[in-house]
Structures are given as structure tokens and as C-alpha cells.
Write a protein that holds these residues in place. Structure first.
Motif, PDB file in Angstrom:
ATOM      1  N   ILE A   1      48.081  38.371  68.403  1.00 28.16           N
ATOM      2  CA  ILE A   1      48.163  39.360  67.321  1.00 28.16           C
ATOM      3  C   ILE A   1      49.556  39.384  66.704  1.00 28.16           C
ATOM      4  O   ILE A   1      49.695  39.497  65.476  1.00 28.16           O
ATOM      5  CB  ILE A   1      47.768  40.759  67.831  1.00 28.16           C
ATOM      6  N   ASN A   2      50.587  39.255  67.507  1.00 27.26           N
ATOM      7  CA  ASN A   2      51.950  39.197  66.958  1.00 27.26           C
ATOM      8  C   ASN A   2      52.120  37.977  66.052  1.00 27.26           C
ATOM      9  O   ASN A   2      52.768  38.063  64.998  1.00 27.26           O
ATOM     10  CB  ASN A   2      52.977  39.162  68.086  1.00 27.26           C
ATOM     11  N   THR A   3      51.544  36.863  66.472  1.00 27.90           N
ATOM     12  CA  THR A   3      51.595  35.662  65.633  1.00 27.90           C
ATOM     13  C   THR A   3      50.858  35.895  64.324  1.00 27.90           C
ATOM     14  O   THR A   3      51.338  35.522  63.240  1.00 27.90           O
ATOM     15  CB  THR A   3      50.974  34.461  66.373  1.00 27.90           C
ATOM     16  N   LEU A   4      49.701  36.529  64.407  1.00 29.69           N
ATOM     17  CA  LEU A   4      48.912  36.810  63.199  1.00 29.69           C
ATOM     18  C   LEU A   4      49.684  37.693  62.229  1.00 29.69           C
ATOM     19  O   LEU A   4      49.691  37.452  61.015  1.00 29.69           O
ATOM     20  CB  LEU A   4      47.589  37.462  63.583  1.00 29.69           C
ATOM     21  N   MET A   5      50.336  38.728  62.750  1.00 28.78           N
ATOM     22  CA  MET A   5      51.112  39.604  61.875  1.00 28.78           C
ATOM     23  C   MET A   5      52.272  38.837  61.238  1.00 28.78           C
ATOM     24  O   MET A   5      52.650  39.099  60.093  1.00 28.78           O
ATOM     25  CB  MET A   5      51.633  40.805  62.661  1.00 28.78           C
ATOM     26  N   GLY A   6      52.824  37.882  61.982  1.00 31.47           N
ATOM     27  CA  GLY A   6      53.860  37.027  61.412  1.00 31.47           C
ATOM     28  C   GLY A   6      53.324  36.181  60.271  1.00 31.47           C
ATOM     29  O   GLY A   6      53.985  35.985  59.251  1.00 31.47           O
TER      30      GLY A   6
END
Length: 333
Positions: free
Chosen positions: A303-308
Motif C-alpha cells: 500500500i505504501n508503494t501504491l500511494m507512492g
């Protein structure tokens, strides 16, 4: 009840109501509160789909998993949704089963809902034949695809995975160095994750210069009773083994049940190692040594990657997370 009614009762323009709904900062706090109060009084609920068209985002992510009753995938869904909520995103979950046509059907369903991205939870969505993955690679031209513990190379495709090869290699090496020489490997499938686990088991033998007996590599359904009966059958056929290492905790539970029924002492006569460090590993007597594949870290990182990606940041297309071996009473090394 619609946006025109809200505009009329609040005494503001339709454009102002729209700006309030879309979170536009160019609205005074007084006007914003006035519009929100009128919406509450009228019981007005915005049309999410229409709002999404205006913002070019639905604030919704599609999640696909093959089987939500699987403990590993159930945990993954929980952690994914929790992380998405922290960023104020909603989720639509589709449980697809294992048939390729069904996977493609649900994938297209999510795309029709105009989700902002699709997360594929588990390694069963990467097919062995490259042409069967073409629909994913083509769709990634339009929206980000996130793979949890699976890997597929392609533009706008991002994978977060546990190093299953290293995890299984470490566990098997520990058993071999402790003196176990007949380690039976019990597995469920040839998925991306499954292949890496098996290679880790095999490479542990090769790297120590020990012979590998292919008769000790056995496939069975992901079912506790089936695993128990499979081991009982092999025992009755005369196959000797002094340890069992499995691709999933459910199979390890079956191994413990096999030992109880066969009158075999754990861990003196038989060592057992499971995989995923799920609740199942703590539900037997003795409790099972298991590889922690870090499902929470995998999902949070996804999810952190997606938000990035959404923020236009330069993020890695592949992130690998190391596992831990959680030692309990089914091993003594």
C-alpha cells in the motif's frame, strides 16, 4: 435529493457545492460548514461514482484473492484493507477461485467499477504460460497493478514478495545441520511462491553436498486430514523420513497429527516445520516451528508503494522482504 437541492437550500452556487464535495481548498470554512450542515439536514448522500468522475479517482482499490478462507489470504486482506483505510481509500474484494477464466472475469468486473488500482493477493495470479498473463500486462497500461507475494514483469506492475527461496533454504539447512538426513517436503502447488520454496529446499541439500531423494518430495491438497493421511500412507509403504517441512502450516498440522497417530515422538524422532506462521502453528500440541513470511509487512509495503505511485514518486517495481524462522516445540536445533 440532488446537488441542486443542496445549492438552493444553502444559497450558494452548484459549483460551490461541487467544490465542497471534492474537498477543494478554495472554499471558506464558513461556506463549507454551511453546505455540509444543509447536506446533513436534507440527508443528502453524494453520488460516489459521479464524484469520482469529477475527481478522476474513485478513492477505491480492487483486491483479488483466490480463496478468502485461506488463513494466509484472510490475513492479507485484513492488512491490505487496514492500510488502505489509513489513506482514506475504500476496497472492493473479489474471491476468484483458481480458474483462469474466473480470474479474468473478476478482473474485468473491477475495471468496470473504475477502481484506481488492482491488488492481486497471493501468487496464484501469475500463470505459468506467459500468454495467460497478457491481460494483466495490457491492463497495467491504464492502472497500477500490485502483486502481493507474486512477481510479474511489466510497466506499471509492482511486486512485494517474501524471499521464499531463502526462507526454505534456511529452514532446510537448519534441519540438515542438526543431523536430519531424510527430510520430506510436502507442498501444495507450483505457483510462483511454490516453485521458489521447492528450489530453496533442493538447494539446501546441494549446497551442503548432500544427496537429494526425489521420493521425499510429495504434493497434496491444502487440507489437514489429507496431509495426515498422505504421510500415513507413505509410512505404511516403508518410506523413511525423520523430518517434514511443508509449504503451508495446514500441512504441518497434518504432519503433527500423523506423528500422534503413528506413535512417533516429536521432535526426537520427527521434526516438523510449517510455513506462514499462522494461527494454525500455535493450535497443536506441540506447537509448530514455522517460517514467518511477514504477511503484514508485505501488505503494508504494497500500500505504501501504491500511494507512492499515485503521488508520482519513483518507487521500485520489486520489493523483497526477508522471513523469520519462529522456533517452537516441533524442532530441537
Amino acid at each position: 435529493m440532488n446537488i441542486y437541492d443542496v445549492s438552493k437550500h444553502a444559497g450558494v452556487s452548484i459549483a460551490t457545492v461541487s467544490r465542497v464535495l471534492n474537498g477543494n481548498p478554495n472554499v471558506s470554512e464558513k461556506t463549507r460548514n454551511k453546505v455540509l450542515n444543509v447536506m446533513a439536514e436534507l440527508g443528502y448522500t453524494p453520488n460516489v461514482f459521479a464524484r469520482g468522475l469529477g475527481l478522476n479517482t474513485m478513492q477505491t482499490i480492487g483486491i483479488m484473492c483466490s480463496d478468502s478462507s485461506d488463513p494466509y489470504l484472510a490475513n492479507a486482506i485484513y492488512y491490505l484493507e487496514r492500510a488502505l483505510r489509513s489513506f482514506e481509500y475504500d476496497a472492493i474484494l473479489c474471491c476468484t477461485g483458481y480458474d483462469l477464466d474466473a480470474k479474468q472475469k473478476y478482473f474485468n468486473l473491477l475495471r468496470s467499477k473504475r477502481v484506481d488500482a488492482i491488488i492481486l493477493a497471493g501468487s496464484k495470479f501469475v500463470e505459468m504460460r506467459p500468454k495467460d498473463n497478457s491481460y494483466l500486462i495490457e491492463a497495467a497500461k491504464d492502472l497500477p497493478l500490485m502483486l502481493v507475494n507474486g512477481y510479474l514483469e511489466g510497466e506499471n506492475i509492482y511486486s512485494t514478495l517474501c524471499d521464499d527461496h531463502a526462507a526454505m533454504h534456511h529452514a532446510a539447512t537448519g534441519l540438515l545441520k542438526s543431523g536430519r538426513r531424510r527430510i520430506l517436503y510436502l507442498y501444495t502447488s507450483y505457483s510462483f511462491s511454490g516453485v521458489n520454496k521447492m528450489e530453496g529446499y533442493k538447494d539446501a541439500h546441494r549446497d551442503l553436498g548432500l544427496p537429494l531423494d526425489e521420493s521425499l518430495i510429495c504434493q497434496c491438497d491444502k487440507d489437514i486430514s489429507v496431509a495426515r493421511d498422505t504421510l500415513l500412507g507413505l509410512h505404511e509403504q516403508g518410506l523413511e523420513f525423520d523430518a517434514v517441512i511443508t509449504s503451508d502450516d495446514s500441512l504441518a498440522v497434518g504432519a503433527v497429527k500423523y506423528a500422534h497417530e503413528a506413535g512417533i515422538s516429536i521432535p526426537d524422532q520427527l521434526s516438523v516445520i510449517g510455513y506462514n506462521n499462522s494461527l494454525l502453528s500455535r493450535c497443536t500440541d506441540p506447537e509448530i516451528t514455522s517460517i514467518d513470511s511477514k504477511v503484514e509487512a508485505l501488505c503494508t509495503t504494497t500500500i505504501n508503494t501504491l500511494m507512492g505511485v499515485f503521488s508520482g514518486m519513483n518507487v521500485p517495481s520489486r520489493t523483497t522482504i526477508a522471513s523469520d524462522l519462529i522456533k517452537r516445540q516441533t524442532t530441537n536445533f
